[in-house]
Design a protein around this motif. Structure first.
Motif, PDB file in Angstrom:
ATOM      1  N   GLY A 139       0.702  -1.375  -0.236  1.00 41.29           N
ATOM      2  CA  GLY A 139      -0.201  -0.036   0.033  1.00 41.29           C
ATOM      3  C   GLY A 139       0.884   1.206  -0.023  1.00 41.29           C
ATOM      4  N   LEU A 140       1.334   1.255   1.082  1.00 42.13           N
ATOM      5  CA  LEU A 140       2.461   2.601   1.164  1.00 42.13           C
ATOM      6  C   LEU A 140       3.947   2.229   1.524  1.00 42.13           C
ATOM      7  N   VAL A 141       5.150   2.935   0.974  1.00 45.13           N
ATOM      8  CA  VAL A 141       6.339   2.609   1.085  1.00 45.13           C
ATOM      9  C   VAL A 141       7.038   4.062   1.524  1.00 45.13           C
ATOM     10  N   TYR A 142       8.156   3.773   2.388  1.00 45.44           N
ATOM     11  CA  TYR A 142       8.802   5.022   2.730  1.00 45.44           C
ATOM     12  C   TYR A 142       9.976   4.907   2.091  1.00 45.44           C
ATOM     13  N   ASP A 143       9.956   5.755   0.819  1.00 48.27           N
ATOM     14  CA  ASP A 143      11.372   5.708   0.082  1.00 48.27           C
ATOM     15  C   ASP A 143      12.401   6.510   0.945  1.00 48.27           C
ATOM     16  N   ILE A 144      13.787   6.179   0.549  1.00 52.55           N
ATOM     17  CA  ILE A 144      15.125   6.656   1.044  1.00 52.55           C
ATOM     18  C   ILE A 144      15.952   6.568   0.049  1.00 52.55           C
ATOM     19  N   ASP A 145      16.954   7.229  -0.517  1.00 49.64           N
ATOM     20  CA  ASP A 145      17.926   7.207  -1.245  1.00 49.64           C
ATOM     21  C   ASP A 145      19.154   7.523  -0.821  1.00 49.64           C
ATOM     22  N   THR A 146      20.212   7.124  -1.377  1.00 47.06           N
ATOM     23  CA  THR A 146      21.749   7.448  -1.017  1.00 47.06           C
ATOM     24  C   THR A 146      21.844   8.832  -0.680  1.00 47.06           C
ATOM     25  N   LYS A 147      21.335   9.811  -1.459  1.00 46.36           N
ATOM     26  CA  LYS A 147      21.537  11.377  -1.270  1.00 46.36           C
ATOM     27  C   LYS A 147      21.113  11.748   0.363  1.00 46.36           C
ATOM     28  N   GLU A 148      20.055  11.016   0.734  1.00 48.15           N
ATOM     29  CA  GLU A 148      19.806  11.581   2.029  1.00 48.15           C
ATOM     30  C   GLU A 148      20.496  10.868   3.025  1.00 48.15           C
ATOM     31  N   TYR A 149      20.869   9.789   2.984  1.00 51.32           N
ATOM     32  CA  TYR A 149      21.845   9.008   3.732  1.00 51.32           C
ATOM     33  C   TYR A 149      23.221   9.934   3.795  1.00 51.32           C
ATOM     34  N   THR A 150      23.743  10.498   2.580  1.00 51.23           N
ATOM     35  CA  THR A 150      25.084  11.206   2.560  1.00 51.23           C
ATOM     36  C   THR A 150      24.702  12.561   3.328  1.00 51.23           C
ATOM     37  N   LYS A 151      23.812  12.977   2.894  1.00 50.25           N
ATOM     38  CA  LYS A 151      23.242  14.245   3.672  1.00 50.25           C
ATOM     39  C   LYS A 151      23.635  14.180   5.097  1.00 50.25           C
ATOM     40  N   LEU A 185      19.178  11.544  13.815  1.00 50.86           N
ATOM     41  CA  LEU A 185      18.679  10.214  13.091  1.00 50.86           C
ATOM     42  C   LEU A 185      16.994  10.129  12.602  1.00 50.86           C
ATOM     43  N   TYR A 186      16.240  10.716  13.584  1.00 51.62           N
ATOM     44  CA  TYR A 186      14.897  10.570  13.524  1.00 51.62           C
ATOM     45  C   TYR A 186      14.449  11.492  12.156  1.00 51.62           C
ATOM     46  N   GLN A 187      15.368  12.237  11.586  1.00 49.87           N
ATOM     47  CA  GLN A 187      14.942  13.154  10.418  1.00 49.87           C
ATOM     48  C   GLN A 187      14.932  12.395   9.067  1.00 49.87           C
ATOM     49  N   LEU A 188      15.632  11.116   9.181  1.00 52.75           N
ATOM     50  CA  LEU A 188      15.843  10.255   8.027  1.00 52.75           C
ATOM     51  C   LEU A 188      14.412   9.797   7.624  1.00 52.75           C
ATOM     52  N   ASN A 189      13.936   9.510   6.521  1.00 54.14           N
ATOM     53  CA  ASN A 189      12.566   9.205   6.056  1.00 54.14           C
ATOM     54  C   ASN A 189      12.456   7.580   6.224  1.00 54.14           C
ATOM     55  N   LEU A 190      12.650   7.149   7.384  1.00 57.71           N
ATOM     56  CA  LEU A 190      12.617   5.563   7.603  1.00 57.71           C
ATOM     57  C   LEU A 190      11.248   5.159   7.953  1.00 57.71           C
ATOM     58  N   PRO A 191      10.924   4.059   8.101  1.00 58.83           N
ATOM     59  CA  PRO A 191       9.381   3.502   8.532  1.00 58.83           C
ATOM     60  C   PRO A 191       9.431   3.115   9.888  1.00 58.83           C
ATOM     61  N   SER A 192       9.867   3.973  10.673  1.00 56.84           N
ATOM     62  CA  SER A 192      10.205   4.110  12.014  1.00 56.84           C
ATOM     63  C   SER A 192      10.344   5.453  12.644  1.00 56.84           C
ATOM     64  N   ILE A 193      10.008   5.853  14.069  1.00 58.44           N
ATOM     65  CA  ILE A 193      10.284   7.054  14.428  1.00 58.44           C
ATOM     66  C   ILE A 193      11.002   6.895  15.877  1.00 58.44           C
ATOM     67  N   ALA A 194      12.069   7.273  16.263  1.00 63.06           N
ATOM     68  CA  ALA A 194      12.685   7.177  17.270  1.00 63.06           C
ATOM     69  C   ALA A 194      13.374   8.496  17.881  1.00 63.06           C
ATOM     70  N   VAL A 195      12.784   9.060  18.930  1.00 64.35           N
ATOM     71  CA  VAL A 195      13.135  10.426  19.348  1.00 64.35           C
ATOM     72  C   VAL A 195      13.864  10.186  20.834  1.00 64.35           C
ATOM     73  N   PRO A 196      15.169  10.234  20.714  1.00 64.80           N
ATOM     74  CA  PRO A 196      15.987   9.731  22.106  1.00 64.80           C
ATOM     75  C   PRO A 196      16.159  10.847  23.126  1.00 64.80           C
ATOM     76  N   ASP A 197      15.564  12.232  22.708  1.00 66.20           N
ATOM     77  CA  ASP A 197      16.042  13.285  23.575  1.00 66.20           C
ATOM     78  C   ASP A 197      14.952  14.177  23.446  1.00 66.20           C
ATOM     79  N   LEU A 198      13.637  14.091  23.809  1.00 64.05           N
ATOM     80  CA  LEU A 198      12.456  14.896  23.578  1.00 64.05           C
ATOM     81  C   LEU A 198      12.734  15.840  24.707  1.00 64.05           C
ATOM     82  N   LYS A 199      12.983  17.238  24.395  1.00 61.40           N
ATOM     83  CA  LYS A 199      12.994  18.346  25.268  1.00 61.40           C
ATOM     84  C   LYS A 199      11.826  19.296  24.808  1.00 61.40           C
TER      85      LYS A 199
END
Length: 173
Positions: A32-44, A63-77
């Motif tokens: 149905g839906l996919v979270y695309d990410i390419d090498t340019k985003e990883y390189t950035k 790392l939570y700014q990458l377009n991954l199919p999960s969200i982990a925020v380790p430092d919510l202030k």
């Protein structure tokens, strides 16, 4: 019996320990839906971890700014907003509605809460804003964001959030 994590000391397993679980191959062939990410985003992202640069304002060490199919925020202030872009690989005309399971101690808002695809649009971007309800130094709490189209597709991503106090200093003695 609850699942126990391996290692010492023994503890109840959490989503970091047991992962995503088993997949259903039939549903994986039609997600149905996919979270695309390419090498340019990883390189950035990796270039921005090396030091400040003009195009790094959103990525610096997050790392939570990458377009991954999960969200982990380790430092919510206070609050943080992450953005994700999904690509519709299902029926051309589809509408998905967001269903959230909010991590404990956090407010979670998805905007827009409904995304629509048609012949002209194959991708959609949404934002998830997390706000700490309390100023506490805590462990991770877990939740999820699921996009439902009302027919066949249920696209779930796990969410992990850990709140921190800005001026918290760990006692190392």
């Amino acid at each position: 019996m609850p699942i126990q994590a391996e290692g010492a000391p023994r503890k109840l397993a959490d989503p970091f320990d047991f992962g995503g679980g088993h997949i259903n191959p039939d549903k994986a062939a039609n997600p149905g839906l996919v979270y695309d990410i390419d090498t340019k985003e990883y390189t950035k992202f990796f270039n921005c971890t090396l030091g400040p640069q003009d195009h790094c304002e959103d990525y610096t060490g997050k790392l939570y700014q990458l377009n991954l199919p999960s969200i982990a925020v380790p430092d919510l202030k206070g609050s943080v907003t992450v953005q994700r872009t999904v690509t519709n690989v299902g029926p051309v005309d589809a509408t998905y509605r967001a269903v959230v399971e909010v991590p404990a101690g956090v407010d979670m808002i998805v905007e827009p809460s409904e995304i629509t695809f048609d012949g002209a649009s194959k991708t959609a971007t949404f934002r998830v804003t997390f706000r700490a309800k309390q100023r506490v130094q805590g462990g991770y709490t877990f939740g999820s964001l699921t996009w439902l189209d009302g027919d066949n597709h249920s696209v779930r991503i796990p969410v992990a959030v850990r709140t921190v106090i800005e001026d918290f200093i760990a006692d190392t003695s």
